[in-house]
Write a protein that holds these residues in place. Structure first.
Motif, PDB file in Angstrom:
ATOM      1  N   PHE A  72       0.974  -1.197  -0.025  1.00 14.23           N
ATOM      2  CA  PHE A  72       0.004   0.134   0.008  1.00 14.23           C
ATOM      3  C   PHE A  72       0.890   1.161  -0.245  1.00 14.23           C
ATOM      4  O   PHE A  72       0.529   2.345  -0.743  1.00 14.23           O
ATOM      5  CB  PHE A  72      -1.014  -0.042   1.232  1.00 14.23           C
ATOM      6  CG  PHE A  72      -1.753   1.116   1.069  1.00 14.23           C
ATOM      7  CD1 PHE A  72      -3.003   1.255   0.442  1.00 14.23           C
ATOM      8  CD2 PHE A  72      -1.766   2.133   2.124  1.00 14.23           C
ATOM      9  CE1 PHE A  72      -3.699   2.421   0.235  1.00 14.23           C
ATOM     10  CE2 PHE A  72      -2.655   3.380   2.171  1.00 14.23           C
ATOM     11  CZ  PHE A  72      -3.545   3.326   1.502  1.00 14.23           C
ATOM     12  N   SER A  73       1.793   1.373   0.826  1.00 13.92           N
ATOM     13  CA  SER A  73       2.822   2.534   0.858  1.00 13.92           C
ATOM     14  C   SER A  73       3.642   2.733  -0.337  1.00 13.92           C
ATOM     15  O   SER A  73       3.684   3.830  -0.973  1.00 13.92           O
ATOM     16  CB  SER A  73       3.577   2.410   2.120  1.00 13.92           C
ATOM     17  OG  SER A  73       4.711   1.199   2.056  1.00 13.92           O
ATOM     18  N   GLY A  74       4.035   1.609  -0.989  1.00 11.88           N
ATOM     19  CA  GLY A  74       4.466   1.550  -2.401  1.00 11.88           C
ATOM     20  C   GLY A  74       3.500   2.178  -3.498  1.00 11.88           C
ATOM     21  O   GLY A  74       4.202   2.746  -4.172  1.00 11.88           O
ATOM     22  N   LEU A  82      13.087   6.738 -10.981  1.00 12.93           N
ATOM     23  CA  LEU A  82      12.589   5.277 -11.050  1.00 12.93           C
ATOM     24  C   LEU A  82      13.982   4.417 -11.074  1.00 12.93           C
ATOM     25  O   LEU A  82      14.060   3.356 -10.584  1.00 12.93           O
ATOM     26  CB  LEU A  82      11.745   4.849 -11.871  1.00 12.93           C
ATOM     27  CG  LEU A  82      10.216   5.126 -12.056  1.00 12.93           C
ATOM     28  CD1 LEU A  82       9.356   4.805 -13.290  1.00 12.93           C
ATOM     29  CD2 LEU A  82       9.634   4.516 -10.677  1.00 12.93           C
ATOM     30  N   ILE A  83      14.914   4.737 -11.833  1.00 10.94           N
ATOM     31  CA  ILE A  83      16.155   4.320 -11.973  1.00 10.94           C
ATOM     32  C   ILE A  83      16.848   4.222 -10.405  1.00 10.94           C
ATOM     33  O   ILE A  83      17.490   3.123 -10.194  1.00 10.94           O
ATOM     34  CB  ILE A  83      16.765   5.084 -12.892  1.00 10.94           C
ATOM     35  CG1 ILE A  83      16.396   5.042 -14.306  1.00 10.94           C
ATOM     36  CG2 ILE A  83      18.432   4.276 -12.831  1.00 10.94           C
ATOM     37  CD1 ILE A  83      17.095   5.847 -15.096  1.00 10.94           C
ATOM     38  N   PHE A  84      16.605   5.301  -9.756  1.00 14.12           N
ATOM     39  CA  PHE A  84      17.210   5.255  -8.474  1.00 14.12           C
ATOM     40  C   PHE A  84      16.563   4.358  -7.536  1.00 14.12           C
ATOM     41  O   PHE A  84      17.135   3.839  -6.556  1.00 14.12           O
ATOM     42  CB  PHE A  84      17.031   6.750  -7.631  1.00 14.12           C
ATOM     43  CG  PHE A  84      18.037   7.748  -8.459  1.00 14.12           C
ATOM     44  CD1 PHE A  84      19.263   7.750  -8.508  1.00 14.12           C
ATOM     45  CD2 PHE A  84      17.287   8.552  -9.115  1.00 14.12           C
ATOM     46  CE1 PHE A  84      20.260   8.518  -9.245  1.00 14.12           C
ATOM     47  CE2 PHE A  84      18.286   9.616  -9.895  1.00 14.12           C
ATOM     48  CZ  PHE A  84      19.608   9.619 -10.064  1.00 14.12           C
ATOM     49  N   TYR A  85      15.323   4.228  -7.789  1.00 14.46           N
ATOM     50  CA  TYR A  85      14.466   3.180  -6.717  1.00 14.46           C
ATOM     51  C   TYR A  85      14.943   1.702  -7.234  1.00 14.46           C
ATOM     52  O   TYR A  85      15.173   0.678  -6.424  1.00 14.46           O
ATOM     53  CB  TYR A  85      13.104   3.151  -7.308  1.00 14.46           C
ATOM     54  CG  TYR A  85      12.263   4.443  -7.037  1.00 14.46           C
ATOM     55  CD1 TYR A  85      12.712   5.158  -6.209  1.00 14.46           C
ATOM     56  CD2 TYR A  85      11.005   4.700  -7.578  1.00 14.46           C
ATOM     57  CE1 TYR A  85      12.030   6.510  -5.698  1.00 14.46           C
ATOM     58  CE2 TYR A  85      10.397   5.874  -7.334  1.00 14.46           C
ATOM     59  CZ  TYR A  85      11.015   6.948  -6.429  1.00 14.46           C
ATOM     60  OH  TYR A  85      10.417   8.096  -6.205  1.00 14.46           O
ATOM     61  N   THR A 107       9.268   2.724   2.302  1.00 17.37           N
ATOM     62  CA  THR A 107       8.852   1.275   2.079  1.00 17.37           C
ATOM     63  C   THR A 107      10.047   0.598   1.708  1.00 17.37           C
ATOM     64  O   THR A 107      10.108  -0.669   2.316  1.00 17.37           O
ATOM     65  CB  THR A 107       7.996   1.545   0.757  1.00 17.37           C
ATOM     66  OG1 THR A 107       6.778   2.520   1.085  1.00 17.37           O
ATOM     67  CG2 THR A 107       7.508   0.383   0.408  1.00 17.37           C
ATOM     68  N   ILE A 108      11.142   1.005   0.977  1.00 16.93           N
ATOM     69  CA  ILE A 108      12.148   0.135   0.911  1.00 16.93           C
ATOM     70  C   ILE A 108      13.013  -0.299   2.162  1.00 16.93           C
ATOM     71  O   ILE A 108      13.427  -1.428   2.389  1.00 16.93           O
ATOM     72  CB  ILE A 108      13.166   0.789  -0.068  1.00 16.93           C
ATOM     73  CG1 ILE A 108      12.483   0.848  -1.567  1.00 16.93           C
ATOM     74  CG2 ILE A 108      14.470   0.092  -0.230  1.00 16.93           C
ATOM     75  CD1 ILE A 108      13.147   1.536  -2.603  1.00 16.93           C
ATOM     76  N   LEU A 109      12.971   0.681   3.106  1.00 17.68           N
ATOM     77  CA  LEU A 109      13.691   0.656   4.378  1.00 17.68           C
ATOM     78  C   LEU A 109      12.954  -0.438   5.144  1.00 17.68           C
ATOM     79  O   LEU A 109      13.352  -1.176   5.816  1.00 17.68           O
ATOM     80  CB  LEU A 109      13.978   2.114   4.955  1.00 17.68           C
ATOM     81  CG  LEU A 109      14.446   1.788   6.432  1.00 17.68           C
ATOM     82  CD1 LEU A 109      15.752   1.497   6.593  1.00 17.68           C
ATOM     83  CD2 LEU A 109      14.271   3.206   7.174  1.00 17.68           C
ATOM     84  N   VAL A 164      11.531  -5.568   7.813  1.00 20.11           N
ATOM     85  CA  VAL A 164      10.647  -6.550   8.082  1.00 20.11           C
ATOM     86  C   VAL A 164      11.152  -8.081   7.641  1.00 20.11           C
ATOM     87  O   VAL A 164      11.110  -8.974   8.313  1.00 20.11           O
ATOM     88  CB  VAL A 164       9.383  -6.221   7.389  1.00 20.11           C
ATOM     89  CG1 VAL A 164       8.323  -7.460   7.443  1.00 20.11           C
ATOM     90  CG2 VAL A 164       8.712  -5.057   8.019  1.00 20.11           C
ATOM     91  N   PHE A 165      11.701  -8.032   6.341  1.00 18.36           N
ATOM     92  CA  PHE A 165      12.081  -9.463   5.616  1.00 18.36           C
ATOM     93  C   PHE A 165      13.406  -9.553   5.846  1.00 18.36           C
ATOM     94  O   PHE A 165      14.215 -10.598   5.119  1.00 18.36           O
ATOM     95  CB  PHE A 165      11.560  -9.445   4.178  1.00 18.36           C
ATOM     96  CG  PHE A 165      10.038  -9.158   4.296  1.00 18.36           C
ATOM     97  CD1 PHE A 165       9.434 -10.325   4.539  1.00 18.36           C
ATOM     98  CD2 PHE A 165       9.257  -8.048   3.673  1.00 18.36           C
ATOM     99  CE1 PHE A 165       7.937 -10.311   4.648  1.00 18.36           C
ATOM    100  CE2 PHE A 165       8.023  -8.085   3.639  1.00 18.36           C
ATOM    101  CZ  PHE A 165       7.299  -9.035   4.113  1.00 18.36           C
ATOM    102  N   GLY A 166      14.377  -8.673   6.400  1.00 16.07           N
ATOM    103  CA  GLY A 166      15.534  -9.075   6.260  1.00 16.07           C
ATOM    104  C   GLY A 166      16.285  -9.661   7.650  1.00 16.07           C
ATOM    105  O   GLY A 166      17.440  -9.580   7.839  1.00 16.07           O
TER     106      GLY A 166
END
Length: 128
Positions: free
Chosen positions: A9-11, A36-39, A109-111, A116-118
């Motif tokens: 949702f946040s993405g 978007l390239i940086f993302y 969101t990336i953080l 959460v998953f790292g």
């Protein structure tokens, strides 16, 4: 599952801000889509450092610190690009504000994804 839904949702909210900064008729220029390239390249230094680093018990390693440095450079560049585009009047300042808001949401969101998953438990991104 709730964390995955919240991150999705946040993405979507962040990408909506980015698209609004480009597609609104008043702005009408698609130059901000270059962020978007940086993302996409933002997590790459972390992935490389994760593969190369052997001592995961150490508090700090040179490889991990270099990955943090490159990631910081990528994030700062993603925030700097719309500001420079607005400064040279390639885009309007309102579009710059929307893109900066989208950047903040996407990078948080990336953080959140890595927090959460790292962890390396049974349900992590490493198994995908």
């Amino acid at each position: 599952v709730a964390a995955l839904v919240a991150l999705s949702f946040s993405g979507a909210i962040g990408l909506t801000f980015l698209m609004l900064g480009c597609a609104l008729e008043y702005y009408g220029v698609y130059w901000p889509l270059f962020v978007l390239i940086f993302y996409f390249i933002c997590p790459i230094p972390h992935f490389i450092a994760k593969r190369v680093s052997d001592d995961s018990d150490a508090a700090s390693s040179a490889c991990r610190e270099l990955a943090y440095f490159f990631t910081t450079g990528i994030v700062v560049s993603a925030f700097g690009l719309p500001i420079i585009l607005a400064r040279v009047e390639a885009i309007k300042w309102g579009a710059c504000g929307l893109v900066l808001a989208g950047n903040a949401v996407i990078f948080l969101t990336i953080l959140g994804f890595f927090l959460v998953f790292g962890r390396g438990d049974d349900f992590s991104w490493e198994q995908w």
